[in-house]
Design a protein around this motif. Structure first.
Motif, PDB file in Angstrom:
ATOM      1  N   ARG A   1      27.258  48.539  31.280  1.00 49.91           N
ATOM      2  CA  ARG A   1      27.401  48.636  32.750  1.00 49.91           C
ATOM      3  C   ARG A   1      27.541  47.252  33.382  1.00 49.91           C
ATOM      4  NH1 ARG A   1      23.025  53.404  33.988  1.00 49.91           N
ATOM      5  NH2 ARG A   1      24.433  55.121  33.512  1.00 49.91           N
ATOM      6  N   ARG A   2      26.790  46.293  32.893  1.00 45.72           N
ATOM      7  CA  ARG A   2      26.888  44.926  33.428  1.00 45.72           C
ATOM      8  C   ARG A   2      28.256  44.315  33.127  1.00 45.72           C
ATOM      9  NH1 ARG A   2      20.883  42.723  31.833  1.00 45.72           N
ATOM     10  NH2 ARG A   2      19.794  43.791  33.511  1.00 45.72           N
ATOM     11  N   ARG A   3      28.773  44.513  31.915  1.00 40.63           N
ATOM     12  CA  ARG A   3      30.091  43.974  31.579  1.00 40.63           C
ATOM     13  C   ARG A   3      31.172  44.652  32.419  1.00 40.63           C
ATOM     14  NH1 ARG A   3      26.642  41.639  29.217  1.00 40.63           N
ATOM     15  NH2 ARG A   3      26.689  40.681  31.232  1.00 40.63           N
ATOM     16  N   MET A   4      31.052  45.954  32.621  1.00 39.21           N
ATOM     17  CA  MET A   4      32.030  46.664  33.446  1.00 39.21           C
ATOM     18  C   MET A   4      32.025  46.116  34.867  1.00 39.21           C
ATOM     19  SD  MET A   4      31.675  50.590  32.095  1.00 39.21           S
ATOM     20  CE  MET A   4      32.812  51.241  33.331  1.00 39.21           C
ATOM     21  N   GLU A   5      30.830  45.874  35.402  1.00 43.88           N
ATOM     22  CA  GLU A   5      30.724  45.318  36.748  1.00 43.88           C
ATOM     23  C   GLU A   5      31.286  43.897  36.789  1.00 43.88           C
ATOM     24  OE1 GLU A   5      27.126  43.915  39.621  1.00 43.88           O
ATOM     25  OE2 GLU A   5      26.937  45.915  38.726  1.00 43.88           O
ATOM     26  N   GLU A   6      30.981  43.121  35.769  1.00 44.85           N
ATOM     27  CA  GLU A   6      31.440  41.737  35.684  1.00 44.85           C
ATOM     28  C   GLU A   6      32.962  41.649  35.684  1.00 44.85           C
ATOM     29  OE1 GLU A   6      31.268  38.065  32.427  1.00 44.85           O
ATOM     30  OE2 GLU A   6      29.838  39.715  32.290  1.00 44.85           O
ATOM     31  N   PHE A   7      33.620  42.569  34.988  1.00 49.83           N
ATOM     32  CA  PHE A   7      35.072  42.527  34.870  1.00 49.83           C
ATOM     33  C   PHE A   7      35.775  43.489  35.827  1.00 49.83           C
ATOM     34  CE2 PHE A   7      33.613  40.815  30.821  1.00 49.83           C
ATOM     35  CZ  PHE A   7      34.381  39.657  30.741  1.00 49.83           C
TER      36      PHE A   7
END
Length: 108
Positions: A19-25
């Motif tokens: 979820r954090r990587r999805m938000e980051e990108f």
């Protein structure tokens, strides 16, 4: 079990990381679903030993062009397509099998 991560906790940590990587990108759930559907609609036709894949859409990828330039026939990299779903439930002897009773050692 001090110091060890149990499966449930590992799963939860992985979900948080994703979820954090999805938000980051800036990747949305819809974009992810669309990408998965595209991959399902256009399975790879070619794959090399390193896992590079090409579904036949667009220009030839670099790895396939390099192999062709080296004299390798592109058909060498062709992925074998899985059997049709209907025939997957029929054994070699012609009898039908119940997919709910799949035996890992049961041959079609």
């Amino acid at each position: 079990m001090k110091g060890r991560i149990v499966d449930g906790e590992a799963r939860d940590r992985l979900i948080i990381w994703i979820r954090r990587r999805m938000e980051e990108f800036g990747i949305t759930i819809q974009a992810l679903a669309d990408s998965i559907q595209h991959d399902l609609d256009h399975p790879p036709l070619y794959r090399d030993a390193r896992g590079n894949e090409w579904n036949g859409l667009g220009d030839h990828p670099h790895w396939l062009r390099a192999a062709q330039n080296a004299g390798v026939d592109p058909e060498f990299f062709r992925v074998e397509q899985p059997p049709a779903r209907e025939s997957a439930n029929v054994r070699v002897d012609g009898t039908r099998r119940d997919p709910r009773q799949l035996d890992l050692f049961d041959r079609l």
